[in-house]
Motif scaffolding. Structure first.
Motif: not given
Length: 631
Positions: A130-131, A188-192, A201-202, A250-252
């Motif tokens: 989430a972002a 497995d999305p990660a958002v920055l 989006l990763y 994925s993590g960021i």
């Protein structure tokens, strides 16, 4: 919802309740989160694949909806992930007391979530992230999720807890998205959201060929995408992240101007020592799109810490200038079933960056992190805000006045309880406590301090209200609740059935005034010394000494009195600061003590520093202060 213990344990409890000398009102035991510990974050339900969003002083954790799946004989089977069509949400302002916001019914395909699913095209919702971003002057929230391993969707809302809508009516990212070809598991999305407002989006994972050592070592299945300004579109083509021994997750995060991509290292084949199977590795880049360089690993597989392993999923975040990692482990299921069976629960531990930018190994444990702020018991507190519990569950509530998708505490039986950590009642203490309840049976709520068997400060009598969702506010007097304490609400009643439901609780402070002796005020910038004449108090020298302490304020307006005196016939001016803000001055003329009062003074609420400072002495050497009193 986690079920009660097995029928065998229930029968044993009934048998024991009939033995001489055993109180029928004895408090039940917690399942996995022990009072004083911060991990797991919750144990009245499960939650996997956690991601943390920090917004306006709260941490929101979004999770896959792990739930027990049962065999035909009623036993729990190995997790088959079939219930993962919702997203669980909890939040906290202090890292110990977590508010349960319930489940977002994400997937809606083929009547998923009983027809209430938001994304009608999706059959699953795995591993959310989430972002938020300010768009057209308004904060907008974005929730990314995986439809199994086949694509990434996005929901939007105007608050971190919804209500949520599907802006696209289809997946945001699929295998046909430019640059996504070759991704084995598109999940497995990660958002920055970067400092300039650009979103990234990763996602990705999997090994194209587990029998090929080269494919295991360099799967090339991780991707990064630049998002459009609206956060619901893709700008350009995805870029491959060559993450060695990539598996999933994925993590960021961004630290000191560098971008840290982290992921779970795979379990296949033989690995060099720097790529340990099932641990979280990380790479660093000067750009959010890479290229990234592998630096090491920082979180071991949960088995190392808790004796039960499985996959490893994490997210790194910063809250109040401290870095943390949220991850999952099978601690609740192990406590309840004797083994994990693949069912996961969220944990948080501190994360430390070294001076050279590398990350220290995180130490996972049940102690977790300390509470970062005291809880205010004089505001409405949702009953589903829980530090620790025994026996309860939560459910959707029909009670009015709560947050979005309001819940209440339910499944309350004799001896069950809920508790919160470090509630600050202030020096004046509490006068009353009220709770919103619904019941067909009734019972009592014992309000106790520091433990389920601690000092009893009040008892709320719950009478039948006419139904399990027919709500009534009840209130009782409180005695002895002052200072900072854990607060336990212990539920008692007759019979073996459910007693009542609870929506929220709130204390009211004593209003008779708070009087603090100056000689006890020793917080920072201390006074010159104590005096016995003309009263027992303190002496202040001009522009260098102060008398200060911390006071809890439930209200923002008071009449404030100070008893003091000058050391001569001249007038001494003593300034009052609350929370660092000057709110008024007291003027003492002559050596005879007088009481000076400021009426209707407005100030900040909550925990505030109260400070008395002799700003100017008008020719005197010092001033004397006896006490300060708030009405």
């Amino acid at each position: 919802m986690i079920r009660k213990l097995t029928v065998l344990l229930w029968v044993l409890t009934l048998l024991l309740s009939g033995l001489p000398g055993l109180s029928v009102h004895a408090a039940n035991s917690p399942l996995a989160k022990i009072p004083g510990n911060s991990n797991p974050l919750m144990d009245h339900k499960l939650g996997a694949d956690p991601f943390a969003l920090v917004y306006k002083g709260r941490v929101y954790v979004y999770m896959s909806s792990d739930e027990y799946v049962y065999n035909s004989d009623g036993t729990v089977k190995e997790n088959d992930f079939s219930p993962l069509n919702k997203i669980q949400v909890i939040s906290s302002a202090d890292m110990v007391n977590w508010t349960d916001h319930g489940a977002i019914p994400v997937a809606g395909y083929n009547n998923a979530n009983n027809g209430s699913g938001i994304a009608k095209w999706a059959s699953l919702s795995w591993a959310p992230s989430a972002a938020y971003k300010t768009i057209n002057g308004k904060d907008k929230f974005f929730l990314y999720f995986a439809n199994g391993a086949s694509g990434i969707g996005v929901l939007t809302a105007d608050s971190p807890i919804g209500p949520w809508t599907d802006p696209l009516g289809k997946a945001l990212v699929t295998q046909s998205t430019p640059g996504m070809s070759g991704v084995t598991w598109l999940f497995d999305p990660a958002v920055l959201v970067d400092d300039d407002g650009t979103g990234y989006l990763y996602s990705g994972g999997g090994i194209p060929n587990t029998s090929d050592p080269a494919s295991v070592a360099n799967p090339k299945t991780a991707r990064v995408l630049k998002l459009g300004a609206d956060m619901t579109s893709v700008a350009g083509s995805a870029v491959t992240i060559d993450a060695p021994y990539m598996f999933e997750d994925s993590g960021i995060h961004k630290y000191n101007g560098k971008y840290y991509y982290s992921y779970c290292i795979n379990f296949s084949g033989t690995h060099p020592p720097d790529y340990p199977a099932g641990e979280i590795g990380y790479m660093v880049s000067s750009s959010p799109m890479g290229p990234f360089t592998y630096k090491g690993h920082f979180l071991k597989n949960p088995y190392t810490f808790f004796g039960v392993g499985g996959n490893n999923h994490h997210a790194v975040f910063n809250f109040n200038n401290q870095w943390y990692v949220v991850y999952h482990a099978q601690t609740v299921s192990k406590a309840q079933l004797g083994e994990g069976k693949g069912y996961r629960s969220p944990h948080i531990n501190k994360l430390v960056h070294n001076a050279d930018g590398t990350i220290q190994e995180v130490q996972g444990n049940m102690a977790g992190v300390p509470q970062t702020a005291n809880l205010n018991p004089y505001t409405r507190v949702e009953a589903e805000t829980i530090g620790w519990q025994a026996g309860i569950a939560t459910e959707k509530s029909q009670a009015a006045g709560g947050p979005v998708a309001n819940l209440n505490v339910t499944n309350i039986h004799n001896g069950d309880w809920i508790a919160v950590g470090s509630a600050d009642f202030g020096t004046g203490g509490a006068k009353t406590v009220k709770a919103n309840v619904a019941s067909t049976v009734g019972g009592k709520i014992e309000v106790r301090l520091d433990s389920a068997a601690g000092p009893l400060v009040g008892t709320l009598n719950v009478s039948p209200t006419g139904g399990a969702q027919v709500w009534k506010e009840i209130e009782t007097g409180v005695s002895g609740a002052a200072g900072v304490h854990k607060v336990f609400f212990v539920f008692t009643g007759s019979g073996t059935g459910s007693l009542f439901n609870m929506d929220y609780w709130q204390f009211t402070p004593n209003t008779s005034g708070t009087k603090v002796e100056a000689e006890t005020m020793t917080l920072g910038g201390t006074y010159a010394g104590k005096v016995n004449s003309p009263f027992s108090g303190v002496v202040l020298y001009a522009n260098q000494d102060s008398a200060a302490y911390t006071q809890y304020f439930a209200n923002s307006t008071h009449s404030i009195s100070v008893r003091g005196a000058s050391s001569s016939s001249a007038t001494a001016r003593v300034d009052l600061l609350i929370g660092g803000t000057a709110v008024g001055s007291f003027y003492f003329t002559g050596t005879a003590p007088t009481v000076q009062t400021l009426s209707g003074i407005s100030h900040a609420t909550g925990n505030q520093e109260v400070k008395l400072v002799l700003t100017t002495d008008n020719g005197t050497w010092d001033a004397y202060v006896d006490y300060i009193e708030f009405q």
